[in-house]
Structure formats: structure tokens, C-alpha cells
Scaffold this motif. Sequence first.
Motif, short mmCIF file in Angstrom:
data_model
loop_
_atom_site.label_atom_id
_atom_site.label_comp_id
_atom_site.label_asym_id
_atom_site.label_seq_id
_atom_site.Cartn_x
_atom_site.Cartn_y
_atom_site.Cartn_z
N LYS A 114 0.83 -1.20 0.00
CA LYS A 114 0.00 0.00 0.00
C LYS A 114 0.87 1.26 0.00
N ALA A 115 1.88 1.25 0.85
CA ALA A 115 2.78 2.41 0.93
C ALA A 115 3.87 2.37 -0.14
N MET A 116 4.00 1.25 -0.84
CA MET A 116 5.03 1.03 -1.85
C MET A 116 6.43 1.20 -1.24
N GLY A 137 6.57 -8.60 -8.40
CA GLY A 137 6.16 -7.51 -9.28
C GLY A 137 6.71 -6.15 -8.90
N TYR A 138 7.82 -6.12 -8.12
CA TYR A 138 8.37 -4.84 -7.67
C TYR A 138 9.88 -4.83 -7.83
N SER A 139 10.42 -3.63 -7.70
CA SER A 139 11.87 -3.44 -7.66
C SER A 139 12.15 -2.22 -6.80
N LEU A 140 13.36 -2.12 -6.26
CA LEU A 140 13.75 -0.87 -5.63
C LEU A 140 13.74 0.24 -6.67
N ALA A 141 13.49 1.44 -6.22
CA ALA A 141 13.51 2.58 -7.15
C ALA A 141 14.92 2.80 -7.71
N VAL A 142 15.94 2.49 -6.90
CA VAL A 142 17.33 2.57 -7.36
C VAL A 142 18.01 1.27 -6.99
N VAL A 220 9.05 0.32 -6.75
CA VAL A 220 8.26 0.69 -7.92
C VAL A 220 7.67 -0.57 -8.54
N LYS A 221 6.52 -0.42 -9.20
CA LYS A 221 5.91 -1.53 -9.93
C LYS A 221 6.70 -1.77 -11.22
N GLY A 276 15.84 2.38 -21.95
CA GLY A 276 15.02 1.22 -21.64
C GLY A 276 13.67 1.59 -21.08
N GLU A 277 12.68 0.76 -21.38
CA GLU A 277 11.33 0.93 -20.86
C GLU A 277 10.84 -0.42 -20.33
N TYR A 278 10.03 -0.39 -19.27
CA TYR A 278 9.39 -1.62 -18.80
C TYR A 278 8.52 -2.18 -19.92
N SER A 279 8.52 -3.52 -20.03
CA SER A 279 7.80 -4.13 -21.14
C SER A 279 7.31 -5.53 -20.78
N ASP A 280 6.21 -5.92 -21.39
CA ASP A 280 5.80 -7.31 -21.39
C ASP A 280 6.53 -8.02 -22.53
N ASN A 281 6.34 -9.33 -22.61
CA ASN A 281 6.98 -10.07 -23.69
C ASN A 281 6.40 -9.62 -25.04
#
Length: 534
Positions: A114-116, A137-142, A220-221, A276-281
Motif C-alpha cells: 500500500k505504501a510502496m 512484481g516490484y523493484s527498488l527505485a534505485v 516501484v511496480k 530502456g522501458e518496462y515491457s511485457d513479452n
Amino acid sequence: MLPKAIKSRLIKWLEDHRELVVLLFCLPASFIFTMLMKIRANMGRSSRKSNSHESAVREIQKKVQAWNKLPTNRRRLLCTSRPNWLSLSTTFFQKHLHHQVPIPLYEILELNEKAMTVRVEPMVTIGDITEYLIPRGYSLAVTIELVDATLGGLAFGTGMSTHSHKAGLYHETITSYEVVLGDGSLVTATKDNEYADLYKALAWSHGSLGFLVALTLKIVKIKPYIKIRYIPVQGQKEYCDMLRDLSGANEKEPEEFPDYIEGTIFSKDEAVIMVGEYSDNNPYIPINECSKWYKPWFYKHVETILSEGEITELIPLRDYLLRHNRAIFWVVEDMLSFGNNPIFRFLFGWLLPPKPAFLKFTTTPGIRAYTFTKQVFQDIVLPIKELEKQIEVATELFDKYPLLVYPCKIIDHGPMSGQLKRPDAKYLVPGTNYAMYNDLGVYGVPGKVKKNKPYNPVIAMRKMEEFTRNVGGYSFLYADIFMTRKEFESMFDLSLYEVVRKKYNAEGAFPHLYDKVKPEIDVFAIGEENAISG
């Protein structure tokens, strides 16, 4: 104990056969060490009780409180008991002269979707947190590229990634620090609570204000892939302008900027820029699992773009985030000249990289002097508007390529806001409170050394530091610094830091920041003694 003569011959042999030592000792030892640490971590997680974090913190508090009860003449300054060789710093802090306190805190404590945010203990590594977050489904922002970097070490030091043009430096993503102070008290510092001044000063403090026992980081998502576009660029002005345009150094339009930006400069007039951009397959775009042991080192793959032309590919997210890990950017090539050979990669690439811990473990005083005089390991944060000048200065002083460039947002938080000096107004992006800087990464053996030309590391690095101060930049403090204390205090703003040291009982309890990060060796004496004369 070995006789002195035999010990001296053994040390000389280790120094003369460094590549063999890395191949036959460091690589197997790194692999075994990694396996043992994974087994230990899994056993620890299965046996931990819900209150074990609180219990471990209370033990740390008790040790600090016991130190406070010692007679004044027996109170040596405090530091952690973590061995120097486990640290990613190039220096060897003289822990034997200090009162050492164990900080056995290795766990991920809470994911707050919720707070990310994610709350972790300080010894959690980049490897640990990527394995934990990415499947959710997450990663650190950095996210720093080296699996052995600890989240606590980065919190008290710093770091940046190819997402930092949006997120800023690593410390900008920390929402709270939980710290045991010099009097043994436990406090939680955030930017809005009563310890806001401490919160501002903890970044870049390198353990000189207290013991970190937990921290909370923004997440981040994500999507499963990064769609990365490799753009070969000819001409220095062309690639410098492109990096400035893509990162938003000239105008505020964040929604149009790519998620990730990286530049690898292969010569003064040749670079490859990656966006780079986040992407699906996508079945129409090839997938490159670039972190597989048999794959070419990432920067070698990037170098082929100069001759083959622009391409686009998908990289699984964790592979992308750790793309520089196997070759430690391009440092391993100077340790193992055959490391990127296809046969070696296929048969032994799974052993890479050599653990920095074991490289430091095998570092004798002679090797330390060799590393200092014949290699350069520096990350420097500089205004991206001065990128051409950065490259010119680095080329003149080190003649070392590739050079790493990560654009990074430096936020002006106002006066008394921490060790980073406020960016000069001339560098601010119009209509914002931040300037676009960049990390300039210079790693490996300088070209002058390889060509057996005159090279004095003291002169070279002091000129680089002078340039950095003149343009309002900052040296990363994990690497050797060559500044006097006066010069150090000119590069950094210690006004808040000195107030916080007194206010929160760090004075007389922890080493001063300058004393904590300055090299343990006399860099001036060794530099002059070992300078290469041609």
C-alpha cells in the motif's frame, strides 16, 4: 607462523601471479562462499522468531551501553565488526584500533504494497532484494548492479542506477532510518519527524553517526522485461547532447523520458546510448538473457553495436538490473584477460564474478600499493552540462575507456540539508528544484600504465578532485580519496553534519566522516615512491 623469509617470498609470488590467484583461488572460493551464505540465509530464515529483529537490536543497544560505562581512557571509537574484506570499499579501515560491535542483521522485514515500501535490515544485499521483490512484481527505485552491495552500506554511502534521472541518488528513496546512537538509544529518523535533521545527515555519513539497524525504501511496480534500445553515436557533442536531452537536463517533461538511461563511452568520439522501458513479452523482439554465464560480458555486447548498428531487444528485468555484475562493469578484464573468451565463458563463466570479498581477502600490502598506483576505481558525480569537459579531463588524466555515464537528478533541498552541497543555480533544470548530474565511472588500468608512459596517481587524482570541486561535484567515498581535510570540507557541506554529531552523541563515539573514508595508507608517499617514470 611462517618464517619471515618464506612469508616474504610467498607475498611476492602472490603479487607477481595475481591473475593465477584470481583464477585458482578467488573464483572457486567465491563460488563456495556464495553457496555457504545461501545455505546460512535459508537456515536462518526458517528458524527466526517473529521478535528476533527486536531482540538483535536490543543486543546491539546493550553493547553500546556497556561501552558507555567503560572508563574514558578505555573507550575506543565505535565501528561495526564486519571484516574489511567483506566491504566493497577500496580502503581498509583500521578496525583493530576501534571498539567493534557485531551487527548480525540480514533479513527482509516487511513489504508494504500500500505504501510502496520495503523495510529491511542493513545487511540485506542487492542479490537478496532482487530475488525477493521481482517475483512479486516490484523493484527498488534505485538498484545498484552488484549483487554483494548491502542496502545499509548504500544507505550510509550512496549509489545510483540508470533510473536515477527520475529517482535521484539512492538516499532519495529512503523513507526512514532506524539507528542506534552513541548513547545506546534507538531512534527512527524520517524527513518529517523530530529527527529530521539526523535523517538529512545520515546519507553519505559512512557509519560515523550511529549504527543502522533497519531502513525503509521506496519500491516501484515493474514489468517482466526491459525493452532496451542501443543507439550508436559518433561525435562527442552528439552523444553528450543526446544524453542531456533524454535525461531531461534541459527541460521538465518527465512523462516523456525513458525509464532507464545509460551511456557507455568507448572513445572520445564513440559511444553507445541505451534507453530502456518496462515491457511485457513481445514475440517480435529478441530476448537477451544477458546475465547467463555463457553470454558475452554486457559491455562487450554493447561495443558490437558500434559496428553492427542500432538494435532493440528485451532483457529480463533481473538480468538487466545485474547486467554489469559478471564483469564488475569492465574491471574483471584487467584481472582475467581471457575472461570473455567464449571457451572460458562456457566452461567457467558460472564462477564469475570473483567476489570483491575474496579479492580484498587476498590483498597484501604490496598488492594494495599496486592497486593504488596502477589502477583507478572512481565514481564521480558531476553536472551533466559539463559532460564534454569531464570526458576531456578524464581522458587526459587516465586515458581509460570505456567510461560509464548514468544521468542522475540532484535535488536542492535547501540549506543545512546534508553533506551534498546544493547544486549551483546555473545547473538547475528550469522550473524545478533539481539539476541533472551524472555519474562518471572510471575503472581499471589507466592507458598510460598499459603503454608504460609516465603516470603519477596522486597528481592525476588530485587534478580530478580539483576539477570536481570547481564544478560543484562530489566523489563517491567508497573509493580512495586524495584530498586534505580542508579540500574535503570544500567539496562537501559538513555544517549540518557537525551539528548532528554533537546533538546525537556521535562526537567521541564514532570516527569523523573524513577519518572514516580517508585511505588507511599514505597515498602521497606511496604514489611518489611508485609513480611510473616511463
